[in-house]
Design a protein around this motif. Structure first.
Motif, PDB file in Angstrom:
ATOM      1  N   VAL A  41       9.039 -29.411  10.245  1.00  0.00           N
ATOM      2  CA  VAL A  41       9.444 -28.090  10.740  1.00  0.00           C
ATOM      3  C   VAL A  41       8.737 -26.955  10.018  1.00  0.00           C
ATOM      4  CG1 VAL A  41      11.401 -26.525  11.033  1.00  0.00           C
ATOM      5  CG2 VAL A  41      11.660 -28.945  11.532  1.00  0.00           C
ATOM      6  N   GLY A  42       8.439 -27.134   8.772  1.00  0.00           N
ATOM      7  CA  GLY A  42       7.796 -26.063   8.031  1.00  0.00           C
ATOM      8  C   GLY A  42       8.684 -25.545   6.934  1.00  0.00           C
ATOM      9  N   ARG A  43       9.045 -24.290   7.032  1.00  0.00           N
ATOM     10  CA  ARG A  43       9.719 -23.586   5.946  1.00  0.00           C
ATOM     11  C   ARG A  43      11.156 -23.241   6.298  1.00  0.00           C
ATOM     12  NH1 ARG A  43       7.256 -18.384   2.785  1.00  0.00           N
ATOM     13  NH2 ARG A  43       9.237 -17.507   2.101  1.00  0.00           N
ATOM     14  N   CYS A  44      12.018 -23.317   5.286  1.00  0.00           N
ATOM     15  CA  CYS A  44      13.425 -22.930   5.401  1.00  0.00           C
ATOM     16  C   CYS A  44      13.759 -22.080   4.182  1.00  0.00           C
ATOM     17  CB  CYS A  44      14.306 -24.185   5.448  1.00  0.00           C
ATOM     18  SG  CYS A  44      16.070 -23.863   5.355  1.00  0.00           S
ATOM     19  N   ASP A  45      14.227 -20.854   4.403  1.00  0.00           N
ATOM     20  CA  ASP A  45      14.615 -19.955   3.314  1.00  0.00           C
ATOM     21  C   ASP A  45      16.136 -19.867   3.265  1.00  0.00           C
ATOM     22  OD1 ASP A  45      11.889 -19.547   3.491  1.00  0.00           O
ATOM     23  OD2 ASP A  45      12.012 -17.391   3.185  1.00  0.00           O
ATOM     24  N   LEU A  46      16.701 -20.188   2.115  1.00  0.00           N
ATOM     25  CA  LEU A  46      18.154 -20.161   1.968  1.00  0.00           C
ATOM     26  C   LEU A  46      18.591 -19.193   0.879  1.00  0.00           C
ATOM     27  CD1 LEU A  46      19.070 -23.969   2.067  1.00  0.00           C
ATOM     28  CD2 LEU A  46      19.222 -22.307   3.923  1.00  0.00           C
ATOM     29  N   LEU A  47      19.649 -18.462   1.162  1.00  0.00           N
ATOM     30  CA  LEU A  47      20.336 -17.694   0.130  1.00  0.00           C
ATOM     31  C   LEU A  47      21.040 -18.712  -0.755  1.00  0.00           C
ATOM     32  CD1 LEU A  47      21.658 -15.051  -1.038  1.00  0.00           C
ATOM     33  CD2 LEU A  47      23.491 -15.450   0.605  1.00  0.00           C
ATOM     34  N   VAL A  48      20.906 -18.581  -2.074  1.00  0.00           N
ATOM     35  CA  VAL A  48      21.618 -19.468  -3.002  1.00  0.00           C
ATOM     36  C   VAL A  48      22.773 -18.674  -3.591  1.00  0.00           C
ATOM     37  CG1 VAL A  48      21.468 -20.878  -5.078  1.00  0.00           C
ATOM     38  CG2 VAL A  48      19.523 -20.746  -3.510  1.00  0.00           C
ATOM     39  N   ILE A  49      23.973 -19.109  -3.260  1.00  0.00           N
ATOM     40  CA  ILE A  49      25.187 -18.444  -3.737  1.00  0.00           C
ATOM     41  C   ILE A  49      25.556 -19.060  -5.084  1.00  0.00           C
ATOM     42  CG2 ILE A  49      27.612 -18.006  -3.226  1.00  0.00           C
ATOM     43  CD1 ILE A  49      26.809 -18.388  -0.218  1.00  0.00           C
ATOM     44  N   PRO A  50      25.752 -18.257  -6.116  1.00  0.00           N
ATOM     45  CA  PRO A  50      26.075 -18.810  -7.437  1.00  0.00           C
ATOM     46  C   PRO A  50      27.315 -19.705  -7.377  1.00  0.00           C
ATOM     47  CG  PRO A  50      25.579 -16.479  -7.618  1.00  0.00           C
ATOM     48  CD  PRO A  50      25.653 -16.795  -6.151  1.00  0.00           C
ATOM     49  N   PRO A  51      27.300 -20.825  -8.116  1.00  0.00           N
ATOM     50  CA  PRO A  51      28.418 -21.772  -8.066  1.00  0.00           C
ATOM     51  C   PRO A  51      29.761 -21.162  -8.444  1.00  0.00           C
ATOM     52  CG  PRO A  51      26.659 -22.579  -9.506  1.00  0.00           C
ATOM     53  CD  PRO A  51      26.244 -21.247  -9.010  1.00  0.00           C
ATOM     54  N   GLU A  52      29.756 -20.160  -9.309  1.00  0.00           N
ATOM     55  CA  GLU A  52      31.016 -19.568  -9.773  1.00  0.00           C
ATOM     56  C   GLU A  52      31.591 -18.530  -8.812  1.00  0.00           C
ATOM     57  OE1 GLU A  52      27.529 -17.375 -11.485  1.00  0.00           O
ATOM     58  OE2 GLU A  52      28.088 -19.466 -11.410  1.00  0.00           O
ATOM     59  N   GLN A  59      33.634 -16.752  -5.961  1.00  0.00           N
ATOM     60  CA  GLN A  59      34.949 -16.999  -5.368  1.00  0.00           C
ATOM     61  C   GLN A  59      34.788 -17.446  -3.916  1.00  0.00           C
ATOM     62  OE1 GLN A  59      37.935 -16.910  -7.006  1.00  0.00           O
ATOM     63  NE2 GLN A  59      36.592 -16.672  -8.784  1.00  0.00           N
ATOM     64  N   PRO A  60      35.659 -18.319  -3.425  1.00  0.00           N
ATOM     65  CA  PRO A  60      35.526 -18.846  -2.060  1.00  0.00           C
ATOM     66  C   PRO A  60      35.458 -17.775  -0.967  1.00  0.00           C
ATOM     67  CG  PRO A  60      37.089 -20.166  -3.288  1.00  0.00           C
ATOM     68  CD  PRO A  60      36.735 -18.990  -4.162  1.00  0.00           C
ATOM     69  N   ALA A  61      36.223 -16.714  -1.072  1.00  0.00           N
ATOM     70  CA  ALA A  61      36.190 -15.668  -0.035  1.00  0.00           C
ATOM     71  C   ALA A  61      34.820 -14.985  -0.004  1.00  0.00           C
ATOM     72  CB  ALA A  61      37.292 -14.641  -0.275  1.00  0.00           C
ATOM     73  N   SER A  62      34.274 -14.706  -1.167  1.00  0.00           N
ATOM     74  CA  SER A  62      32.941 -14.094  -1.232  1.00  0.00           C
ATOM     75  C   SER A  62      31.881 -15.051  -0.706  1.00  0.00           C
ATOM     76  CB  SER A  62      32.589 -13.717  -2.670  1.00  0.00           C
ATOM     77  OG  SER A  62      33.391 -12.662  -3.118  1.00  0.00           O
ATOM     78  N   ALA A  63      31.984 -16.315  -1.100  1.00  0.00           N
ATOM     79  CA  ALA A  63      31.017 -17.308  -0.639  1.00  0.00           C
ATOM     80  C   ALA A  63      31.060 -17.439   0.883  1.00  0.00           C
ATOM     81  CB  ALA A  63      31.291 -18.655  -1.300  1.00  0.00           C
ATOM     82  N   MET A  67      23.416 -10.149  -1.670  1.00  0.00           N
ATOM     83  CA  MET A  67      24.126 -10.286  -2.941  1.00  0.00           C
ATOM     84  C   MET A  67      24.595  -8.921  -3.471  1.00  0.00           C
ATOM     85  SD  MET A  67      24.382 -13.485  -3.382  1.00  0.00           S
ATOM     86  CE  MET A  67      24.913 -13.690  -5.064  1.00  0.00           C
ATOM     87  N   SER A  68      23.769  -7.896  -3.322  1.00  0.00           N
ATOM     88  CA  SER A  68      24.158  -6.542  -3.761  1.00  0.00           C
ATOM     89  C   SER A  68      25.325  -6.020  -2.939  1.00  0.00           C
ATOM     90  CB  SER A  68      22.976  -5.582  -3.636  1.00  0.00           C
ATOM     91  OG  SER A  68      21.948  -5.957  -4.497  1.00  0.00           O
ATOM     92  N   ASP A  69      25.266  -6.220  -1.625  1.00  0.00           N
ATOM     93  CA  ASP A  69      26.358  -5.777  -0.755  1.00  0.00           C
ATOM     94  C   ASP A  69      27.662  -6.487  -1.102  1.00  0.00           C
ATOM     95  OD1 ASP A  69      24.569  -4.131   0.511  1.00  0.00           O
ATOM     96  OD2 ASP A  69      24.514  -5.278   2.396  1.00  0.00           O
ATOM     97  N   GLU A  70      27.575  -7.789  -1.385  1.00  0.00           N
ATOM     98  CA  GLU A  70      28.784  -8.548  -1.729  1.00  0.00           C
ATOM     99  C   GLU A  70      29.353  -8.091  -3.064  1.00  0.00           C
ATOM    100  OE1 GLU A  70      32.026 -10.806  -1.382  1.00  0.00           O
ATOM    101  OE2 GLU A  70      30.568 -10.385   0.187  1.00  0.00           O
ATOM    102  N   ALA A  71      28.477  -7.779  -4.021  1.00  0.00           N
ATOM    103  CA  ALA A  71      28.952  -7.272  -5.314  1.00  0.00           C
ATOM    104  C   ALA A  71      29.693  -5.945  -5.122  1.00  0.00           C
ATOM    105  CB  ALA A  71      27.785  -7.100  -6.281  1.00  0.00           C
ATOM    106  N   ALA A  72      29.185  -5.091  -4.241  1.00  0.00           N
ATOM    107  CA  ALA A  72      29.858  -3.813  -3.957  1.00  0.00           C
ATOM    108  C   ALA A  72      31.201  -4.058  -3.276  1.00  0.00           C
ATOM    109  CB  ALA A  72      28.968  -2.938  -3.079  1.00  0.00           C
ATOM    110  N   THR A  73      31.243  -5.012  -2.362  1.00  0.00           N
ATOM    111  CA  THR A  73      32.503  -5.356  -1.686  1.00  0.00           C
ATOM    112  C   THR A  73      33.520  -5.861  -2.698  1.00  0.00           C
ATOM    113  OG1 THR A  73      31.371  -5.897   0.362  1.00  0.00           O
ATOM    114  CG2 THR A  73      33.555  -6.862   0.068  1.00  0.00           C
ATOM    115  N   GLU A  74      33.084  -6.707  -3.620  1.00  0.00           N
ATOM    116  CA  GLU A  74      33.978  -7.223  -4.656  1.00  0.00           C
ATOM    117  C   GLU A  74      34.515  -6.092  -5.531  1.00  0.00           C
ATOM    118  OE1 GLU A  74      35.404 -10.247  -5.753  1.00  0.00           O
ATOM    119  OE2 GLU A  74      34.950 -10.607  -3.644  1.00  0.00           O
TER     120      GLU A  74
END
Length: 183
Positions: free
Chosen positions: A97-108, A110-114, A134-141
């Protein structure tokens, strides 16, 4: 005979097939920061969608150890790192297929944020980068935490408004009520 614990499946959210492409193809939420442990389950989970994953690149910022090779089911995944790559993104390559770009969510995380991040990263046609998500989620948190502190204050006060301040009434006259003689 030795019994082995079953491997946990990868926590993964992918953009649906045959949709408008975005900057990310989805999100991955590993259980630890150990690539040698986490990468085999991810490669296995992606095989049906992207074919056999042969190479992976990461930014070493969030990975304490970046192994050169990781054994996956029936093959080896070569791992590289680039400090210029977004620290919150992983790039996976396959022959088919080629390339796949994934956001990596830190293991720590919280489930709602993830859950919010996994949904946002798999939106068809999204132009949001891993860094922006990630910046938007940090602001939401932060907003959620600030609103909770107001709710916590409400709860600790008994859920009622504070009593009014008492001001002495100057020059008030006492009026005797019937049946209550004045002393």
């Amino acid at each position: 005979m030795t019994a082995f614990a079953p491997l946990l499946s990868a926590r993964l959210s992918l953009m649906p097939k045959a949709t408008l492409a975005g900057l990310l193809d989805g999100a991955w939420w590993p259980r630890s920061r150990d690539l040698a442990v986490e990468l085999p389950a991810l490669a296995d989970a992606l095989e049906g969608h992207y074919g056999r994953i042969t190479r992976v690149t990461v930014n070493p910022t969030h990975w304490p150890v970046v192994p050169r090779k990781v054994s996956a089911t029936g093959h080896t995944v070569h791992v590289g790192w680039f400090t210029e790559q977004d620290p919150d993104k992983m790039i996976l390559l396959s022959y088919s297929v080629g390339r796949c770009d994934l956001l990596v969510i830190p293991p720590e995380t919280q489930p709602a944020s993830a859950a919010r991040l996994m949904t946002a990263a798999a939106l068809p046609g999204s132009i949001l980068t891993a860094d922006v998500l990630m910046s938007d989620e940090a602001a939401t948190e932060r907003r959620t935490r600030n609103s909770r502190s107001g709710e916590d204050a409400w709860e600790t006060e008994g859920g009622a408004a504070p009593p009014p301040l008492r001001h002495p009434v100057v020059g008030a006259r006492m009026i005797a009520l019937p049946g209550n003689p004045r002393r």
